[in-house]
Design a protein around this motif. Structure first.
Motif: not given
Length: 292
Positions: A141-145, A115-122, A188-196
């Protein structure tokens, strides 16, 4: 004819304000080896008209028949590829290698889902930005929860066959998927460089409704209790974190709003969890009764 490697599943309903941006970003990716499957649950605006500019297959679901886990399982069952990507119709990829970065991780033999890294809209409110920064950090890594998150994510169909999406509750189907895979020692891998870009400025009523169904679903997913004490403890912790964040960002007025918002956030979860526990007990009694 070349065999397609990946299917991208996009669920839609009345997303005409953003779906064109979502699909434009998708078809601008350097990774091209995919087909698009759109699942629409009763759009009454021009969502499908905008989607028609892009080659895709379509599954239509009646609005009253929409259930996240059931719809996802049905969509995946219709695919012919082993690599399955889920993309929310309001989730915009922010760089041209986003999908490639996600797929490269999913292809690894030891990885079951990504799953990808999400950032909030402007235009996101400060509390939304804080929550997203906490849930989706700019690190490996994403938080454990944070077990799994669907807005941009992927799974191998061979994994899905053994562990389909949860359908006993209406929400948290992604949490349940990640929880199950982790318990089976699958990666289950957190992919921080897949940014949305993806977020919602929920109203207080929307916060209540969303947290209620999340609490209800979690009562089915996790074997735990969420008492008044747990609620108060979570409320105090989230309020303290809000205070630190708003001091850091010099948004002092936002903290006064957080006092009410975080209470509703935690109280709705408590009420939903309590309702879910009651439903769970009733189901267990019914099942036990069938064997009497």
């Amino acid at each position: 004819m070349k065999n397609i490697e990946t299917t991208v599943i996009v669920r839609t309903k009345n997303n005409s304000d953003i779906i064109s941006k979502t699909l434009k970003a998708l078809f601008s990716q350097t990774y091209k080896d995919f087909e698009l499957l759109i699942v629409d649950s009763g759009s009454s605006d021009d969502t499908l008209k905008q989607a028609a500019f892009y080659e895709h297959k379509l599954i239509e679901v009646k609005a009253e028949d929409y259930h996240p886990g059931i719809v996802l399982n049905n969509a995946v069952s219709k695919t012919k590829t082993n690599l399955i990507v889920f993309l929310n119709s309001d989730t915009v990829m922010l760089n041209k290698h986003c999908l490639l970065n996600l797929i490269n991780e999913l292809k690894k033999e030891q990885v079951s889902a990504v799953f990808a890294r999400q950032i909030a809209r402007p235009e996101a409110k400060p509390w939304v930005k804080r929550d997203y920064e906490l849930a989706f950090p700019n690190k490996s890594n994403a938080p454990t929860w944070m077990y799994f998150s669907l807005p941009l994510s992927g799974i191998k169909k061979t994994v899905w066959h053994k562990n389909p999406f949860y359908t006993k509750a209406w929400a948290s189907e992604d949490t349940k998927m990640g929880y199950d895979l982790r318990n089976k020692n699958l990666v289950v891998k957190y992919v921080a460089n897949a940014l949305v870009m993806h977020s919602h400025n929920y109203t207080l009523n929307q916060i209540y409704n969303r947290r209620f169904v999340e609490g209800e679903a979690d009562a089915f997913i996790f074997d735990n209790k969420f008492s008044i004490y747990n609620m108060c403890k979570s409320y105090a912790a989230s309020l303290f974190n809000d205070f630190k964040y708003h001091i850091k960002t010099c948004e002092y007025c936002e903290f006064t709003k957080a006092i009410i918002r975080r209470f509703i956030y935690q109280y709705a979860y408590y009420k939903g969890h309590k309702n879910g526990q009651s439903r769970k007990i009733l189901k267990q009694k019914a099942t036990y009764g069938n064997y009497q």
